[in-house]
Design an enzyme around this catalytic site. Structure first.
Site, PDB file in Angstrom:
ATOM      1  N   ASP A   1     -12.308   3.007   3.457  1.00 46.41           N
ATOM      2  CA  ASP A   1     -11.826   2.512   4.751  1.00 46.41           C
ATOM      3  C   ASP A   1     -12.450   3.269   5.921  1.00 46.41           C
ATOM      4  O   ASP A   1     -12.451   2.790   7.053  1.00 46.41           O
ATOM      5  CB  ASP A   1     -10.306   2.622   4.828  1.00 46.41           C
TER       6      ASP A   1
ATOM      7  N   PHE B   1      -1.907   5.737  11.462  1.00 48.79           N
ATOM      8  CA  PHE B   1      -1.191   4.866  12.395  1.00 48.79           C
ATOM      9  C   PHE B   1       0.225   5.351  12.689  1.00 48.79           C
ATOM     10  O   PHE B   1       0.709   5.207  13.809  1.00 48.79           O
ATOM     11  CB  PHE B   1      -1.149   3.439  11.841  1.00 48.79           C
TER      12      PHE B   1
ATOM     13  N   SER C   1       0.820  -1.213   0.000  1.00 50.21           N
ATOM     14  CA  SER C   1       0.000   0.000   0.000  1.00 50.21           C
ATOM     15  C   SER C   1       0.853   1.261   0.000  1.00 50.21           C
ATOM     16  O   SER C   1       0.547   2.229  -0.687  1.00 50.21           O
ATOM     17  CB  SER C   1      -0.933   0.005   1.217  1.00 50.21           C
TER      18      SER C   1
ATOM     19  N   HIS D   1      -1.880   7.726   2.678  1.00 46.02           N
ATOM     20  CA  HIS D   1      -3.313   7.612   2.960  1.00 46.02           C
ATOM     21  C   HIS D   1      -3.792   8.689   3.930  1.00 46.02           C
ATOM     22  O   HIS D   1      -4.537   8.434   4.868  1.00 46.02           O
ATOM     23  CB  HIS D   1      -3.661   6.233   3.509  1.00 46.02           C
TER      24      HIS D   1
ATOM     25  N   GLU E   1       3.836  -0.421  14.980  1.00 48.27           N
ATOM     26  CA  GLU E   1       4.324   0.906  14.585  1.00 48.27           C
ATOM     27  C   GLU E   1       5.192   1.564  15.652  1.00 48.27           C
ATOM     28  O   GLU E   1       6.165   2.256  15.335  1.00 48.27           O
ATOM     29  CB  GLU E   1       3.144   1.812  14.226  1.00 48.27           C
TER      30      GLU E   1
END
Length: 323
Positions: free
Chosen positions: A119, A85, A39, A111, A60
């Site tokens: 999403d 995130f 992604s 994103h 993360e």
């Protein structure tokens, strides 16, 4: 400036390709990802330099602290994940393990904004710029198209210190050509105007440019300023433009709290107090839907922006606020 929205390119793929190209000339560059390499497109680097790529999994916080450790040994870590995130889940680690000691870590949030689309709210980072610009020693950059993204990543590889770079999920039209060179210290005036100053960046830059072309037909001359570097802000360019038009609008694919609009308001309140209208996502979460439909719903598409900008301009004229 005319923009062709029918032709769009993947800004994420350019990010991945640029990293891979830089990896060929700088062995200090390492890349880390949190199980989203397809992604984020860091997979391009991973395929080329597997020994310098680390997939930490859905961890993360570990990724950021490990990157800090690599930076302390002279490496140049680029860490990537969804903007939601890589900034929200890791705020403590970014603040204390990266920014406090001024480690040379480049954090890339893909994103960003509502254009994550289907999403939905849990994945739509509307606060990431606000979070990152509030931390001392952190630079914050939001490139608008593929060429600008390439230039920003190249700059980041040479710039010493923590940096947050936010790029879109959706494909974007070209704004700049091969002659463009990113200037970390200067905002870029793409359209000269005398009636309204509009400050924007990222995906909304193309929408603002299209809206400006439509408003020009009604003799409303918009000054369009691309502000890719939200922090440190080019206050001089902001003030000069505001002094010229005396009417300021900010447009961003982000909450109107804490992002570009807030940065512009803070600068002008001290240097040249003037009315500022912030256009972005109000104090609310996003929702699931097609990216283009969401831009339209939140009034961030070119047609919606043209209507909102015209209404603000007409109201200001009636109130006598324009020079």
């Amino acid at each position: 400036m005319k923009i062709d929205k029918k032709i769009k390119n993947s800004i994420r793929k350019v990010f991945g390709k640029t990293l891979a190209n830089l990896g060929e000339v700088n062995e200090k560059i390492v890349v880390m990802d949190a199980d989203l390499s397809c992604s984020t497109q860091t997979k391009i680097f991973a395929d080329k330099f597997p020994e310098r790529f680390f997939n930490v999994g859905i961890a993360e916080q570990d990724m950021i602290v490990t990157a800090a450790g690599l930076a302390s040994e002279g490496k140049i870590p680029f860490v990537a994940s969804f903007a939601m995130f890589v900034t929200g889940r890791t705020y403590d680690q970014i603040r204390n393990a990266v920014c406090y000691p001024k480690f040379n870590v480049k954090i890339v949030g893909t994103h960003g904004g509502i254009t994550v689309g289907e999403d939905g709210a849990t994945h739509q980072a509307l606060e990431d710029v606000s979070l990152m610009r509030s931390i001392p020693n952190m630079s914050v950059i939001v490139p608008a198209d593929c060429r600008e993204c390439e230039e920003v990543i190249k700059y980041a590889s040479l710039h010493e210190g923590p940096m947050y770079i936010r790029i879109a999920r959706s494909n974007v039209p070209d704004i700049y050509d091969e002659h463009y060179h990113f200037n970390f210290k200067k905002a870029d005036i793409l359209e000269e105007g005398t009636d309204i100053s509009i400050f924007t960046n990222g995906e909304t830059l193309s929408e603002v440019l299209i809206a400006a072309e439509e408003l020009k037909k009604e003799n409303i001359l918009v000054e369009v300023v691309n502000v890719p570097v939200v922090k440190p802000l080019d206050v001089e360019t902001v003030v000069k433009s505001a002094m010229k038009t005396n009417l300021v609008i900010t447009v961003e694919n982000h909450s109107i709290i804490g992002g570009l609009g807030s940065a512009i308001c803070e600068a002008l309140s001290e240097k040249y107090p003037v009315k500022v209208h912030r256009i972005g996502i109000n104090d609310e979460f996003g929702q699931s839907g097609n990216a283009d439909a969401l831009l339209e719903y939140y009034g961030l598409d070119s047609e919606g922006l043209a209507k909102r900008i015209k209404a603000i301009y007409n109201k200001s004229q009636k109130q006598g606020n324009i020079k």
